[in-house]
Design an enzyme around this catalytic site. Structure first.
Site, PDB file in Angstrom:
ATOM      1  N   LYS A 139       0.163   4.175  -0.283  1.00 54.72           N
ATOM      2  CA  LYS A 139      -0.489   5.437   0.279  1.00 54.72           C
ATOM      3  C   LYS A 139      -0.383   6.674  -0.551  1.00 54.72           C
ATOM      4  CE  LYS A 139      -0.193   3.248   4.739  1.00 54.72           C
ATOM      5  NZ  LYS A 139      -0.128   3.181   6.393  1.00 54.72           N
ATOM      6  N   GLU A 186      -5.715  -5.085  10.236  1.00 54.02           N
ATOM      7  CA  GLU A 186      -4.824  -4.070  10.597  1.00 54.02           C
ATOM      8  C   GLU A 186      -5.195  -3.492  11.882  1.00 54.02           C
ATOM      9  OE1 GLU A 186      -2.712  -2.947   6.843  1.00 54.02           O
ATOM     10  OE2 GLU A 186      -4.262  -1.464   7.050  1.00 54.02           O
ATOM     11  N   GLU A 192      -7.027   4.498   7.887  1.00 49.77           N
ATOM     12  CA  GLU A 192      -6.424   6.159   7.488  1.00 49.77           C
ATOM     13  C   GLU A 192      -8.000   6.633   6.664  1.00 49.77           C
ATOM     14  OE1 GLU A 192      -2.867   5.563   5.487  1.00 49.77           O
ATOM     15  OE2 GLU A 192      -2.120   4.966   7.484  1.00 49.77           O
ATOM     16  N   ASN A 222       0.828  -1.285  -0.010  1.00 47.85           N
ATOM     17  CA  ASN A 222       0.026  -0.038  -0.006  1.00 47.85           C
ATOM     18  C   ASN A 222       1.064   1.236   0.042  1.00 47.85           C
ATOM     19  OD1 ASN A 222      -1.842   2.082   0.669  1.00 47.85           O
ATOM     20  ND2 ASN A 222      -2.383   1.370   2.638  1.00 47.85           N
TER      21      ASN A 222
HETATM   22  P1  PGA Z   1       2.694  -0.082   7.820  1.00 47.50           P
HETATM   23  O1  PGA Z   1       1.327   0.207   7.023  1.00 47.50           O
HETATM   24  O2  PGA Z   1       3.222  -1.321   7.211  1.00 47.50           O
HETATM   25  O3  PGA Z   1       3.261   1.117   7.202  1.00 47.50           O
HETATM   26  O4  PGA Z   1       2.473   0.039   9.228  1.00 47.50           O
HETATM   27  C1  PGA Z   1       0.147  -0.774   6.783  1.00 47.50           C
HETATM   28  C2  PGA Z   1      -0.966   0.038   6.147  1.00 47.50           C
HETATM   29  O5  PGA Z   1      -1.451   0.721   6.487  1.00 47.50           O
HETATM   30  O6  PGA Z   1      -1.503  -0.784   5.280  1.00 47.50           O
END
Ligand code: PGA
Length: 255
Positions: free
Chosen positions: A11, A170, A100, A9
C-alpha cells in the site's frame, strides 16, 4: 497443479530506503528458506519497483507487482502511470480493483474491465480483487456482489486472456481490521468463484486459476486458510511489511 502465490501489498507505506531495506531482508530469507514451488510477489509503490527488480534479478522465487495502473495506453493524464511503464521497470503483476481503489477512488467494475484489458495487452498479469462489504454480507448479498464483480470486471475476456489472471477474494470487512474470514467462510466463496469460472469458461480453466485470499492474513491463520482446497495463497497487507511474517506466510507452501 495451479500456481500457489503469496503476494504482499505494501500500500502507501515505506519510503524508498525503507522499502529497499525490507525487500533485501525478504529476498535473503526467501532464498534460504523457501523449498516449494510457490511464488512470492511484492507489490510495492511505483517508485520502488525498478530498484527492487534489480535486487531480485537472480532470485527466481520472487516477482514484483504494482498496485494500480491507468486504463489508457499513454497520453495527457497528469500524474498517472501506465501499464507499459510498469512492465518496463521489471514488474510482472499489477493489483487491480483493490477495495481501497474502489472505495476511495471510485473505481467501478466497468473501469476495472478497461484497466484489465490494458494491463494484459502490455504483458502484466492482473491480480484482480473482488469482495463484499460488511453491509452486503449481513444483507446476504455477497454471492450476487461477487458474481457481478466477475461478470462486469473480467468475464468479457477470452479464454487465453483470462488464463493470465490471478483472482483475489478480499472481504472488505476483513481488510486491515484484524478480523479474518474463517477458513470455511473463505472456502465457500472460493469454491463459488471457481464454479462461476467453470460455468463461464470450462472446468480446466477453473481448475487452473489461482485464487488468493486477502484480509488480515497472518502467519498464524495462513496455514488453516491455505489448507482449503480452493484457496491458492494470499494477498497480504499489514503482515507484508514485516519480513519475518511475510516470509513465514510464503513458507506455508513449503514442501
Ligand atoms: P490486510 O490487507 O492484510 O492488512 O488486511 C490486505 C489487503 O488489503 O490486500
Amino acid at each position: 497443479m495451479r500456481k500457489k502465490i503469496v503476494a504482499g501489498n505494501w500500500k502507501m507505506n515505506l519510503d524508498y530506503h525503507e522499502g529497499l531495506s525490507l525487500f533485501s531482508e525478504i529476498i535473503n530469507m526467501i532464498n534460504d528458506e523457501v523449498t516449494g514451488r510457490q511464488e512470492a510477489v511484492v507489490c510495492s509503490p511505483f517508485i520502488h519497483i525498478h530498484s527492487l527488480a534489480h535486487l531480485a534479478k537472480h532470485y527466481t522465487k520472487i516477482s514484483l507487482g504494482a498496485q494500480n495502473a491507468h486504463q489508457a495506453e499513454s497520453g495527457a493524464f497528469t500524474g498517472e502511470i501506465s501499464a507499459k511503464m510498469i512492465k518496463s521497470v521489471g514488474a510482472t503483476y499489477v493489483i487491480l480493483g483493490h477495495s481501497e481503489r474502489r472505495q476511495y477512488f471510485g473505481e467501478s467494475n466497468k473501469l476495472l474491465a478497461k484497466k484489465t484489458d490494458t494491463a494484459l495487452k502490455n504483458g502484466l498479469k492482473p491480480i484482480f480483487c473482488i469482495g463484499e462489504t460488511l453491509q452486503q454480507r449481513e444483507a446476504n448479498q455477497y454471492f450476487d456482489i461477487i458474481k457481478s464483480q466477475l461478470d462486469e470486471g473480467v468475464f468479457h475476456l477470452g479464454e487465453t486472456e483470462f488464463s493470465e489472471l490471478v483472482l483475489a477474494y478480499e472481504p472488505v470487512w476483513a481488510i486491515g481490521t484484524g478480523v479474518t474470514a474463517s477458513s470455511d467462510q473463505a472456502q465457500e466463496i472460493h469454491a463459488f468463484i471457481r464454479r462461476e469460472i467453470a460455468a463461464k469458461y470450462n472446468q480446466d480453466i477453473a481448475d487452473a486459476t489461482t485464487i488468493l485470499y486477502g484480509g488480515s492474513c497472518t502467519p498464524k491463520n495462513a496455514p488453516d486458510l491455505f489448507a482449503q482446497p480452493d484457496i491458492d495463497g494470499g494477498l497480504i497487507g499489514g503482515a507484508s511489511l514485516k519480513s519475518r511474517d511475510f516470509v513465514d506466510i510464503v513458507k506455508v507452501f513449503n514442501l
